[in-house]
Design a protein around this motif. Structure first.
Motif, short mmCIF file in Angstrom:
data_model
loop_
_atom_site.label_atom_id
_atom_site.label_comp_id
_atom_site.label_asym_id
_atom_site.label_seq_id
_atom_site.Cartn_x
_atom_site.Cartn_y
_atom_site.Cartn_z
N LEU A 26 0.84 -1.20 0.00
CA LEU A 26 0.00 0.00 0.00
C LEU A 26 0.87 1.25 0.00
N GLU A 27 1.92 1.25 0.82
CA GLU A 27 2.81 2.41 0.86
C GLU A 27 3.48 2.64 -0.49
N LEU A 28 3.91 1.55 -1.13
CA LEU A 28 4.53 1.68 -2.45
C LEU A 28 3.54 2.26 -3.45
N GLU A 29 2.30 1.77 -3.42
CA GLU A 29 1.29 2.27 -4.36
C GLU A 29 0.99 3.74 -4.13
N LEU A 30 0.87 4.14 -2.86
CA LEU A 30 0.58 5.53 -2.55
C LEU A 30 1.73 6.46 -2.95
N ASP A 72 -12.56 3.16 6.50
CA ASP A 72 -12.46 4.36 5.66
C ASP A 72 -11.00 4.74 5.41
N LEU A 73 -10.18 3.71 5.14
CA LEU A 73 -8.76 3.90 4.85
C LEU A 73 -8.48 3.51 3.40
N PRO A 74 -7.39 4.03 2.84
CA PRO A 74 -7.02 3.63 1.47
C PRO A 74 -6.74 2.13 1.42
N VAL A 128 -8.44 8.56 8.78
CA VAL A 128 -7.55 9.39 7.99
C VAL A 128 -7.50 10.80 8.57
N CYS A 129 -6.31 11.33 8.75
CA CYS A 129 -6.17 12.71 9.23
C CYS A 129 -6.27 13.69 8.06
#
Length: 237
Positions: A26-30, A72-74, A128-129
């Motif tokens: 997920l971090e790589l995609e974002l 409600d997170l990516p 999410v902030c």
């Protein structure tokens, strides 16, 4: 956390390994970086999920996507949510996600990506902030960089040996460079700054993901060791 199992027999350790892999992708995609789900699937099955099939690992990732959506997170775009899972495993995945972020907070680490940050609400809920404002006009800075000279002949030889295939994950180069050649990065298994030699016995051709993995991943030492068994001619230094 005591080891628990659901009807399918998945332990807490297996769920945690799955969540770790999911968050990494997920971090790589974002961040707009490329990765291959099939490679991560295989790595899991070669390690902590050795008892699982490729399809069961794929389905577990879809379960994690469902939990991310509920919070409600990516989520990873390549994993469609599979929501038909019991409340028990949902709760366990939520607790693992909460624990991961709690550990990050304890170490004063902030996970950052475009329009994405997390804060811990409780053991069962993440949210999410607000996206940071950032800097409208970033200032330029200068720095002195020390570079170690390398032999171009070694680089070319290692690239030719790879035949356009990453010597870390066995996948084709992710794209072609401006010359129409497979793009791979030559990595020195024992880093030059650590006294490694610039010879073909200490160099491999890697895709950007595997190259970063050798430098920054949690399992970088273990992954680096596998290179010696995969590539003929490498010699530990």
């Amino acid at each position: 956390m005591d080891t628990q199992k659901e009807k399918s027999g998945w332990s807490d350790e297996e769920l945690e390994a799955s969540v770790d892999a999911y968050l990494k992708m997920l971090e790589l995609e974002l961040r707009g970086q490329t990765f291959r789900k099939s490679v991560e699937n295989q790595l899991l099955r070669e390690g902590p999920l050795s008892k699982r099939s490729a399809s069961s690992v794929e389905y577990r990732m879809q379960n994690i996507s469902a939990v991310m959506e509920e919070l409600d997170l990516p989520r990873i775009s390549g994993y469609v949510s599979a929501k038909n899972l019991g409340s028990g495993v949902i709760s366990r995945i939520k607790k693992i996600l909460a624990k991961k972020h709690t550990n990050a907070l304890r170490k004063n680490i902030k996970r950052t990506a475009p329009s994405f940050s997390l804060r811990l609400v409780d053991a069962h809920q993440l949210q999410v902030c607000d996206a940071p404002l950032g800097i409208l006009s970033p200032k330029q800075t200068s720095a002195t960089v020390m570079r170690i000279s390398r032999a171009l002949s070694v680089k070319k030889w290692v690239e030719a040996r790879s035949l356009g295939i990453c010597e870390g994950c066995g996948q084709p180069a992710p794209f072609l460079n401006a010359k129409g050649e497979p793009f791979l990065e030559v990595h020195h298994v024992k880093h030059l700054v650590d006294g490694g030699t610039d010879r073909i016995s200490n160099a491999v051709a890697l895709c950007p993901n595997c190259h970063r993995r050798c430098h920054h991943s949690r399992d970088k030492d273990e992954f680096t060791k596998t290179l010696y068994t995969r590539i003929e001619g490498l010699s530990p230094e």
